[in-house]
Enzyme design. Sequence first.
Site, PDB file in Angstrom:
ATOM      1  N   ASP A 140     -74.170   9.755  36.212  1.00 16.02           N
ATOM      2  CA  ASP A 140     -73.875  11.133  35.782  1.00 16.02           C
ATOM      3  C   ASP A 140     -74.546  12.146  36.713  1.00 16.02           C
ATOM      4  OD1 ASP A 140     -76.317  10.225  34.784  1.00 16.02           O
ATOM      5  OD2 ASP A 140     -76.134  11.262  32.857  1.00 16.02           O
ATOM      6  N   LYS A 155     -76.261   3.023  35.684  1.00 16.78           N
ATOM      7  CA  LYS A 155     -76.542   3.727  34.424  1.00 16.78           C
ATOM      8  C   LYS A 155     -77.625   2.908  33.712  1.00 16.78           C
ATOM      9  CE  LYS A 155     -75.759   6.963  31.350  1.00 16.78           C
ATOM     10  NZ  LYS A 155     -76.099   8.398  31.574  1.00 16.78           N
ATOM     11  N   ASP A 207     -64.841   3.804  41.674  1.00 17.54           N
ATOM     12  CA  ASP A 207     -63.497   4.356  41.570  1.00 17.54           C
ATOM     13  C   ASP A 207     -63.587   5.854  41.313  1.00 17.54           C
ATOM     14  OD1 ASP A 207     -60.644   4.357  41.243  1.00 17.54           O
ATOM     15  OD2 ASP A 207     -60.976   4.486  39.072  1.00 17.54           O
ATOM     16  N   ASP A 209     -63.013   9.241  44.199  1.00 16.45           N
ATOM     17  CA  ASP A 209     -62.054  10.347  44.014  1.00 16.45           C
ATOM     18  C   ASP A 209     -62.793  11.680  44.051  1.00 16.45           C
ATOM     19  OD1 ASP A 209     -59.850   8.654  43.689  1.00 16.45           O
ATOM     20  OD2 ASP A 209     -59.055   9.840  42.019  1.00 16.45           O
ATOM     21  N   TYR A 234     -63.189  -3.862  35.276  1.00 18.86           N
ATOM     22  CA  TYR A 234     -61.852  -4.185  35.750  1.00 18.86           C
ATOM     23  C   TYR A 234     -61.488  -5.648  35.499  1.00 18.86           C
ATOM     24  CZ  TYR A 234     -60.929   0.152  38.302  1.00 18.86           C
ATOM     25  OH  TYR A 234     -60.662   1.453  38.647  1.00 18.86           O
TER      26      TYR A 234
HETATM   27  C1  IPM Z   1     -58.088   2.936  43.536  1.00 20.35           C
HETATM   28  C2  IPM Z   1     -57.079   3.065  42.444  1.00 20.35           C
HETATM   29  C3  IPM Z   1     -56.926   1.727  41.727  1.00 20.35           C
HETATM   30  C4  IPM Z   1     -58.258   1.362  41.117  1.00 20.35           C
HETATM   31  C5  IPM Z   1     -55.793   1.692  40.671  1.00 20.35           C
HETATM   32  C6  IPM Z   1     -54.459   2.091  41.254  1.00 20.35           C
HETATM   33  C7  IPM Z   1     -55.724   0.362  39.986  1.00 20.35           C
HETATM   34  O1  IPM Z   1     -57.440   4.092  41.569  1.00 20.35           O
HETATM   35  O2  IPM Z   1     -57.887   2.095  44.437  1.00 20.35           O
HETATM   36  O3  IPM Z   1     -59.076   3.667  43.530  1.00 20.35           O
HETATM   37  O4  IPM Z   1     -58.579   1.815  40.016  1.00 20.35           O
HETATM   38  O5  IPM Z   1     -58.995   0.613  41.761  1.00 20.35           O
HETATM   39 MG    MG Z   2     -59.119   5.227  42.226  1.00 24.10          MG
END
Ligand code: IPM
Ligand code: MG
Length: 365
Positions: A221, A189, A245, A249, A141
Site C-alpha cells: 500500500d 504485506k 500486476d 500498471d 493466480y
Molecule cells: C498482465 C495482465 C494479465 C495478468 C491478464 C491478462 C491475465 O494483466 O500481464 O499484466 O494479470 O497477468
Molecule cells: Mg496486468
Amino acid sequence: MKLNILVVAGDGIGPEVTGEAVAVLEEIAALGGHQFTFTEERIGGVAIVQDGTPLPKETLDAALASDAVLLGAVGGNEFNSLPPDKRPEAGLLQIRAALGGFANLRPAFAFKELTVNSPLRPEVVDGSDILFVRELLGGLYFGQPREWNRAQGEAWNTMRYTKDEVARVARVAFDLARNRRKKLTSVDKANVLEVSQLWRATVNEVAAEFPDVAVEHQYVDAMAMHLMNRPRDFDVVVTENLFGDILSDEAAVITGSLGMLPSATIGGKVNLYEPVHGSAPDIAGKGLANPLGAILTGALVLRHSAGLEAEAAAVESAVRKVLEQGFRTPDLARANREGFPVLSTKEMGAKVRETVKEQLSAVSS
Ligand code: IPM
Ligand code: MG
C-alpha cells in the site's frame, strides 16, 4: 544467429502491435544476416472461437519447441461472463505455467519527451528508471484451493508461496540490481499476511549472497504511494504475482502510457515476451494502437533470447529517437508537438524500422 520465434498475437490490438514488432525483428535479421523464423499460432479469444479452448495443443507444442514466444494480448468483452478457467486469460496463464518462466521483467522508464503525457509533474517523473521483477507462477493466480461456491455464496483463492519459489525470483532480482544501481526494493504485506512474512524472510536470506546490493522492504500500500511521489528512488522492485500486476500498471503512469511498456519472462524452458498492455478491444483494428510497447518487447527478445545486445539497444534508441523527433500515436496525444501528425500503428512501426536501419548502418559503415 538462428532464432525460431513463435508468434501468438491473440486478441484485440494484439495482431496489429505484434505485426510491427515482428517487422522490426525482420529488419534486424535482414541487416545482420540473422535467420529468424516466425511461426503463428492462436491463443486467447480467437482460439476459444476457432478451437474451443484458449490454449490449443498445437500452440502449446509449438511454444515448447520454439526458442522464444512473442505474445500480443488476450481478452475481449464477449468473454466477460465466462468463469476464469474458460476465459481468454486462462490461455495466457496456461502458457506461462507450461513455459515455466517465473521472473517477469517489466521495465518502466520515463521517456523525456513523454513526461507531459503523464499526469505527474515532470520534476517528479523525469529520470525514473525502474525494473519490476514480478513473480509470475505463484500467489493468488495459481494457488489451490480456488473456487466460487455459488450454493454457499462463498468464494476463495489461495495466496501460497514456497521458500524456493521466493528465493529463485529474489536471486534474479538481486542479480539484475547488481548490474544496475544496486538497489532492490522488495514489496509485500508482511504486516498482515504470513505469505509475505515468508517472502520477506527469504529475501533477507538471499540478500546475504549479494552484499553489494542494498535491500529495502516496502508494504504494497505504501509502495503504491511512493511510486507516484518519488519514482526516481527505485531501481529494481521485486514482488509477488498480484502485487506486481497492479504496481506495473500503476508504473505506466510514470511512462505516460501503458502502450510503451514491454516485458520478458525468464527462468523457464522458453522465454515469453509480451507487452504489459492488454487487448484494448475498443480501439482494435483501427490503427490507433501504440506499437512501441510491442516493439520494445521485440528488443527484449533480441537481448534475452538472441544475445544481440547491440541490436536490442539500437531498437530502444530508435524508439527514443522517433519520440524525440516528435512522432506520436493517439495515446501519446498530450505529448504532441505542433505540426506533427499523429501516426497510425503501421506508420509508427515504419518510422521505427527506418530509424533502426539508419542506426545500424551508421554503426557498420
Ligand atoms: C498482465 C495482465 C494479465 C495478468 C491478464 C491478462 C491475465 O494483466 O500481464 O499484466 O494479470 O497477468
Ligand atoms: Mg496486468
